[in-house]
Design a protein around this motif. Structure first.
Motif, PDB file in Angstrom:
ATOM      1  N   VAL A  80       0.834  -1.204   0.000  1.00 28.47           N
ATOM      2  CA  VAL A  80       0.000   0.000   0.000  1.00 28.47           C
ATOM      3  C   VAL A  80       0.870   1.256   0.000  1.00 28.47           C
ATOM      4  O   VAL A  80       0.582   2.236  -0.711  1.00 28.47           O
ATOM      5  CB  VAL A  80      -1.027  -0.028   1.151  1.00 28.47           C
ATOM      6  N   ARG A  98       2.096   1.731  -3.561  1.00 27.89           N
ATOM      7  CA  ARG A  98       1.077   2.260  -4.472  1.00 27.89           C
ATOM      8  C   ARG A  98       0.790   3.727  -4.185  1.00 27.89           C
ATOM      9  O   ARG A  98       0.584   4.525  -5.108  1.00 27.89           O
ATOM     10  CB  ARG A  98      -0.191   1.426  -4.369  1.00 27.89           C
ATOM     11  N   LYS A  99       0.792   4.086  -2.912  1.00 32.55           N
ATOM     12  CA  LYS A  99       0.553   5.486  -2.574  1.00 32.55           C
ATOM     13  C   LYS A  99       1.745   6.360  -2.989  1.00 32.55           C
ATOM     14  O   LYS A  99       1.566   7.440  -3.537  1.00 32.55           O
ATOM     15  CB  LYS A  99       0.287   5.623  -1.074  1.00 32.55           C
ATOM     16  N   GLY A 127      -6.862   4.500   2.940  1.00 29.62           N
ATOM     17  CA  GLY A 127      -6.627   3.340   2.072  1.00 29.62           C
ATOM     18  C   GLY A 127      -5.708   2.299   2.650  1.00 29.62           C
ATOM     19  O   GLY A 127      -5.211   1.443   1.923  1.00 29.62           O
ATOM     20  N   PHE A 128      -5.485   2.335   3.973  1.00 29.47           N
ATOM     21  CA  PHE A 128      -4.488   1.419   4.525  1.00 29.47           C
ATOM     22  C   PHE A 128      -5.003  -0.005   4.721  1.00 29.47           C
ATOM     23  O   PHE A 128      -4.234  -0.890   5.062  1.00 29.47           O
ATOM     24  CB  PHE A 128      -3.907   1.970   5.835  1.00 29.47           C
ATOM     25  N   GLN A 184      -6.254  -1.564   2.219  1.00 30.32           N
ATOM     26  CA  GLN A 184      -6.221  -2.084   0.851  1.00 30.32           C
ATOM     27  C   GLN A 184      -5.641  -3.495   0.759  1.00 30.32           C
ATOM     28  O   GLN A 184      -6.185  -4.340   0.056  1.00 30.32           O
ATOM     29  CB  GLN A 184      -5.413  -1.122  -0.033  1.00 30.32           C
ATOM     30  N   PRO A 185      -4.532  -3.806   1.480  1.00 30.24           N
ATOM     31  CA  PRO A 185      -3.985  -5.166   1.395  1.00 30.24           C
ATOM     32  C   PRO A 185      -4.986  -6.236   1.817  1.00 30.24           C
ATOM     33  O   PRO A 185      -4.973  -7.335   1.256  1.00 30.24           O
ATOM     34  CB  PRO A 185      -2.796  -5.157   2.355  1.00 30.24           C
TER      35      PRO A 185
END
Lengths: 393, 204
Positions: free
Chosen positions: A51, A54-55, A73-74, A76-77
């Motif tokens: 993540v 990607r960020k 968005g943490f 996400q994984p």
């Protein structure tokens, strides 16, 4: 709690847990207690890294990156994990079923084995082998086998091409990778990772004795990191999976959780080589200044690891993919001579008296040949002239 | 010098990375469900049926001429023509569609139905959030769902709607003038036979 207790907290916990086991199974239980944290912490780090990567890449490209699942968005994984677990696992009918199944497992197993010799903190190492560095590189080369198994068993021309590229690249860069670490072995006089870190964990004034703060150590570190990038198949050396050329390289025929395992294996390999770079050049778990030694040792190891990962992400967001011939030229015409020269410089450093003369001589010994080698790399290149349009006059 | 370009590139990406946290202008992403760009006037997505006045059934402009159904390239329109006539918004007896369905999943937003319609009865809508969980019921839009008022049309496409309104008003005025003329002529004709008859008899 004193800083020493916090530093030793995991060891204390381990001994406390161990005291509950019957005497007969204690060695086995002890091994289990050492291995399970490694199996838990590094995949977690992988999840966080995906993540963050990607960020970070998003920000480099002036985008937001993932920001929908959970706060910022943490989570996400977790969503990615659920997705890859619920996906259909497609295996080509003509694939070699057994090898196709074993390849991702072997990759992950090989990546995990490498952590056995990484000291993540003071007295925190799974196995203190006296040939630890050798073990690390031996296990690291298992990855190549796994990659080729994947490429060969898939029965797909792209995956075979990807595997061939991966093999060529990994073998080529394994040579400078090992040779770059030889200087440290020479200086430390030991192959044990624990001894190497202990040698760097002392200070002159506030400054640490890391090997990276010597000319040969600095060059060795840079060369090691370049070779590690190539070993981890990361941009700009991501030819084996070059999406725009051979779709996804050797894992084109993998889907669902097997693909996730490949991903995991690749990142674990990257962390392991970064961890090795930290152990060899950046003082392992040692604090960067003498007045910071009260901070727990494992904190420093993971802080350094995160810094190196950030570097990997930064480089990935910056550089385009190399061409195959550029890759090979760089390995054999620049990296290899530089590492060999570096070994010589390390020897010269060892036999010269300490002082500024030693610094000057070693710096010149490294700088001049690197410029010459760089010129040599440029030499074969065709100059691109401005294109002329004869028909448009 | 080897690595010069790499350093330059790294500086550029670092500038982007840090800059994106400092200045909001760098981030051009519009975070869609929460933020939206203003709709441009020429936007179009899916056709709707225009009605005049308050009542959608009374004011529907469609006279069920079936031209759009025939012209539609993916054949997503289906119309059933009425047997009887009813008075439209301008008070003229017209046929009307008893069934007028458009399949959202088939429509390709080509606007041909709009261009062929001689009655300005079908126009393009700007609503693009047509996704639904019911793939069978919710994707076939019926007459009621397709009907939207002329006021709505004026709101989404002001320029276009004004032109259509002006044209319709002109046609209506012409029609009224014509019917007035016809009525006058009729009245004149009704008065004339007596006169002419008397004239003829007088001549004779």
């Amino acid at each position: 709690m004193t800083p020493e207790t916090i530093d030793r907290i995991f060891i204390i916990w381990k001994h406390w847990l161990l005291s509950y086991a019957p005497a007969g199974v204690q060695p086995l239980f002890s091994a289990l207690l050492s291995v399970v944290p490694v199996l838990a912490v590094f995949p977690l780090l992988f999840a966080i890294t995906t993540v963050l990567e990607r960020k970070g890449l998003g920000r480099i490209q002036n985008r937001y990156g993932p920001n929908r699942v959970g706060p910022y968005g943490f989570f996400q994984p977790i969503a990615d994990g659920v997705k890859s677990l619920t996906k259909e696992d497609v295996v080509p009918r003509t694939a070699d079923q057994v090898v196709h199944f074993l390849a991702p497992l072997l990759l992950v197993a090989a990546a995990f084995l490498a952590y056995a010799v990484l000291p993540v903190g003071r007295n925190m190492v799974v196995a203190n082998l006296n040939a630890g560095v050798l073990f690390f590189f031996a296990v690291g080369s298992l990855v190549e086998l796994a990659v080729f198994m994947a490429g060969w068993s898939s029965r797909n021309k792209y995956s075979l091409l990807g595997a061939m590229r991966a093999i060529a690249q990994m073998i080529s860069y394994e040579v400078p990778l090992v040779l770059a670490s030889v200087v440290v072995i020479m200086a430390a006089g030991s192959l044990s990772t624990v001894t190497i870190v202990n040698m760097q964990a002392s200070y002159t004034g506030i400054w640490p004795h890391w090997f990276v703060f010597t000319p040969w150590g600095f060059v060795g570190f840079v060369l090691f990191m370049i070779a590690a990038t190539a070993e981890a198949n990361r941009s700009p050396f991501d030819l084996p999976e070059g999406e725009s050329e051979i779709v996804a390289g050797y894992y084109i025929e993998y889907s669902g959780f097997k693909f996730a395992l490949f991903f995991l294996g690749e990142y674990l390999g990257m962390f392991a080589t970064s961890g090795m770079a930290i152990t060899l050049f950046l003082g392992g778990w040692a604090a960067p200044f003498s007045f910071l030694t009260w901070v727990p040792s494992y904190f420093w190891f993971f802080a350094k690891l995160l810094v190196l990962i950030a570097g990997f992400i930064w480089v990935r967001g910056t550089l385009p993919r190399l061409r195959m011939d550029q890759l090979m030229n760089f390995a054999w015409k620049f990296m290899l001579p530089m590492t060999l020269l570096n070994i010589f410089v390390a020897g010269a450093w060892h036999f010269m008296a300490a002082g500024s003369v030693r610094w000057l001589v070693c710096a010149v010994l490294i700088f001049a040949p690197s410029v010459l080698l760089a010129l040599g790399l440029e030499k074969g290149k065709k100059k691109i002239a401005a294109r002329t349009y004869r028909f448009a006059e | 010098m080897l690595g010069e370009g790499i350093v330059k590139g790294l500086a550029e990406t670092a500038r982007n990375f840090l800059g994106s946290y400092v200045s909001k202008d760098r981030l051009t992403t519009v975070q869609y469900p929460e933020e939206r760009l203003p709709q441009i006037e020429a936007a179009r997505n899916f056709p709707f049926l225009v009605y005049d006045g308050e009542d959608w059934q009374q004011g529907m402009r469609c006279v069920s001429c079936l031209i759009c159904e025939k012209e539609c390239p993916p054949k997503c329109i289906s119309i059933e023509k009425s047997k009887d006539k009813k008075l439209d918004a301008s008070g003229k007896p017209q046929f009307y569609p008893t069934v007028f369905n458009i399949d959202v999943s088939v429509c390709m937003s080509c606007q041909i139905c709009v261009e062929v319609c001689p009655f300005d009865a079908i126009k393009m809508d700007v609503d693009f959030e047509l996704s639904t969980k019911d793939r069978f019921g919710d994707l076939l839009w019926n007459k009621e769902r397709l009907s939207k008022s002329n006021e709505y049309y004026r709101k989404i496409h002001p320029t276009e709607a004004a032109a259509v309104d002006a044209q319709l008003a002109e046609e209506r005025a012409k029609l009224e003038a014509k019917s007035k003329l016809a009525a006058e002529a009729k009245a004149a004709a009704a008065a004339a036979p007596a006169q002419s008859a008397s004239g003829v008899t007088a001549e004779k």
